[in-house]
Design a protein around this motif. Structure first.
Motif, short mmCIF file in Angstrom:
data_model
loop_
_atom_site.label_atom_id
_atom_site.label_comp_id
_atom_site.label_asym_id
_atom_site.label_seq_id
_atom_site.Cartn_x
_atom_site.Cartn_y
_atom_site.Cartn_z
N ARG A 8 0.83 -1.21 0.00
CA ARG A 8 0.00 0.00 0.00
C ARG A 8 0.86 1.26 0.00
N GLY A 9 1.99 1.20 0.71
CA GLY A 9 2.91 2.35 0.71
C GLY A 9 3.43 2.64 -0.69
N TYR A 10 3.83 1.59 -1.39
CA TYR A 10 4.33 1.75 -2.76
C TYR A 10 3.22 2.32 -3.66
N ILE A 11 2.04 1.71 -3.62
CA ILE A 11 0.95 2.11 -4.52
C ILE A 11 0.50 3.56 -4.25
N LEU A 12 0.44 3.94 -3.00
CA LEU A 12 -0.07 5.28 -2.67
C LEU A 12 1.00 6.37 -2.80
N GLN A 13 2.27 6.02 -2.56
CA GLN A 13 3.30 7.05 -2.48
C GLN A 13 4.18 7.18 -3.72
N ARG A 14 4.22 6.16 -4.55
CA ARG A 14 5.16 6.16 -5.66
C ARG A 14 4.64 7.01 -6.82
N GLU A 15 5.22 8.17 -7.01
CA GLU A 15 4.73 9.10 -8.04
C GLU A 15 4.92 8.55 -9.45
N GLN A 16 5.92 7.70 -9.64
CA GLN A 16 6.22 7.16 -10.98
C GLN A 16 5.22 6.08 -11.40
N LEU A 17 4.44 5.57 -10.45
CA LEU A 17 3.48 4.52 -10.76
C LEU A 17 2.35 5.08 -11.62
N VAL A 18 2.16 4.51 -12.81
CA VAL A 18 1.09 5.01 -13.68
C VAL A 18 -0.07 4.02 -13.84
N ASN A 19 0.17 2.74 -13.53
CA ASN A 19 -0.92 1.77 -13.65
C ASN A 19 -0.60 0.51 -12.84
N VAL A 20 -1.65 -0.02 -12.21
CA VAL A 20 -1.53 -1.30 -11.49
C VAL A 20 -2.31 -2.35 -12.28
N PHE A 21 -1.65 -3.46 -12.59
CA PHE A 21 -2.33 -4.60 -13.21
C PHE A 21 -2.69 -5.59 -12.11
N VAL A 22 -3.99 -5.78 -11.90
CA VAL A 22 -4.46 -6.73 -10.88
C VAL A 22 -4.72 -8.06 -11.58
N LEU A 23 -3.99 -9.09 -11.18
CA LEU A 23 -4.11 -10.40 -11.82
C LEU A 23 -5.16 -11.25 -11.11
N VAL A 24 -6.04 -11.87 -11.89
CA VAL A 24 -7.12 -12.68 -11.36
C VAL A 24 -7.17 -14.00 -12.13
N ASP A 25 -7.25 -15.12 -11.41
CA ASP A 25 -7.36 -16.44 -12.04
C ASP A 25 -8.75 -16.58 -12.66
N VAL A 26 -8.80 -16.71 -13.98
CA VAL A 26 -10.09 -16.72 -14.69
C VAL A 26 -10.97 -17.91 -14.30
N ARG A 27 -10.37 -18.95 -13.72
CA ARG A 27 -11.13 -20.16 -13.39
C ARG A 27 -11.97 -20.01 -12.12
N LEU A 28 -11.64 -19.01 -11.31
CA LEU A 28 -12.29 -18.88 -10.00
C LEU A 28 -13.48 -17.93 -10.02
N GLU A 29 -14.44 -18.22 -9.16
CA GLU A 29 -15.53 -17.27 -8.91
C GLU A 29 -14.89 -15.99 -8.36
N PRO A 30 -15.54 -14.82 -8.50
CA PRO A 30 -14.97 -13.60 -7.91
C PRO A 30 -14.66 -13.79 -6.43
N GLN A 31 -13.41 -13.53 -6.08
CA GLN A 31 -12.96 -13.73 -4.70
C GLN A 31 -13.05 -12.41 -3.92
N LYS A 32 -13.52 -12.52 -2.68
CA LYS A 32 -13.69 -11.33 -1.83
C LYS A 32 -12.39 -10.52 -1.73
N ILE A 33 -11.27 -11.22 -1.57
CA ILE A 33 -9.99 -10.53 -1.38
C ILE A 33 -9.61 -9.70 -2.62
N ASP A 34 -9.90 -10.24 -3.82
CA ASP A 34 -9.61 -9.49 -5.06
C ASP A 34 -10.55 -8.29 -5.18
N LEU A 35 -11.84 -8.53 -4.93
CA LEU A 35 -12.83 -7.46 -5.07
C LEU A 35 -12.54 -6.31 -4.10
N GLU A 36 -12.11 -6.67 -2.89
CA GLU A 36 -11.78 -5.63 -1.89
C GLU A 36 -10.56 -4.83 -2.33
#
Length: 201
Positions: free
Chosen positions: A97-125
């Motif tokens: 969270r520190g990296y994602i919120l503070q890093r000015e050079q960050l332009v995009n986060v790719f969130v990886l999700v296993d296509v085989r699984l039902e939507p997982q609470k942890i990913d959705l959160e």
């Protein structure tokens, strides 16, 4: 985009120790065992750039790779099921969270999700947290080769429906397979377009 060079730069235990550089950064994150290392290796045309492991949750640092001397691919620790103590989980969570919120050079986060699984609470959160924090992100479905093309598409559509319950607009979505090199051109074109916009901006 053609990947000419992809080199490991450094591993940092906290955002303040990341490279002193202004080049754009694209971070990859997902639950343990989502196929992150395989995807990174496929995108960069490198068999062993990111270490794939039989043991989920091996990435414990913020790993920077310089691509074409122009932008950084950042491999973040996974979240979720890896066997960790509560203290370790909290430390990793703070680092991510520190990296994602503070890093000015960050332009995009790719969130990886296993296509085989039902939507997982942890990913959705996590996705919701990115949205509330105004962090640009895209969703990358992995392991498409484990399903038939039709089933994979249906799974993505079903996931979109779940997201639409709380989102007015969906982020960019990619369907990938590291095994079959599916989705590679789409993800790299997306990065290339953002880089172009940043240069022209």
């Amino acid at each position: 985009m053609e990947i000419k060079t992809a080199e490991f730069t450094l591993s940092a235990p906290m955002v303040s120790m990341c490279p002193q550089d202004t080049k754009p950064e694209y971070a990859f994150i997902g639950r343990s065992n989502v196929g992150k290392s395989s995807l990174i290796n496929m995108l960069t045309n490198h068999k062993k750039l990111a270490k794939t492991s039989q043991t989920p949750g091996k990435t414990l640092l913020i790993n920077h790779f310089i691509i074409n001397k122009e932008w950084y691919l950042v491999d973040l620790p996974g979240y979720g099921f890896a066997k960790r103590s509560k203290k370790e989980v909290e430390r990793l969570d703070q680092m991510i969270r520190g990296y994602i919120l503070q890093r000015e050079q960050l332009v995009n986060v790719f969130v990886l999700v296993d296509v085989r699984l039902e939507p997982q609470k942890i990913d959705l959160e996590f996705i919701e947290w990115l949205g509330l924090s105004s962090i640009p992100f895209a969703i990358v479905f992995t392991k498409a080769d484990k399903l038939t093309p039709n089933k994979a598409r249906q799974a993505v559509e079903s996931y979109k429906k779940t997201l639409m319950e709380t989102w007015e607009e969906l982020p960019p979505i990619f369907l990938t397979s590291a095994e079959k090199r599916e989705g590679r051109d789409e993800v790299l074109s997306y990065i290339e377009n953002i880089n172009r916009d940043l240069k022209n901006g």
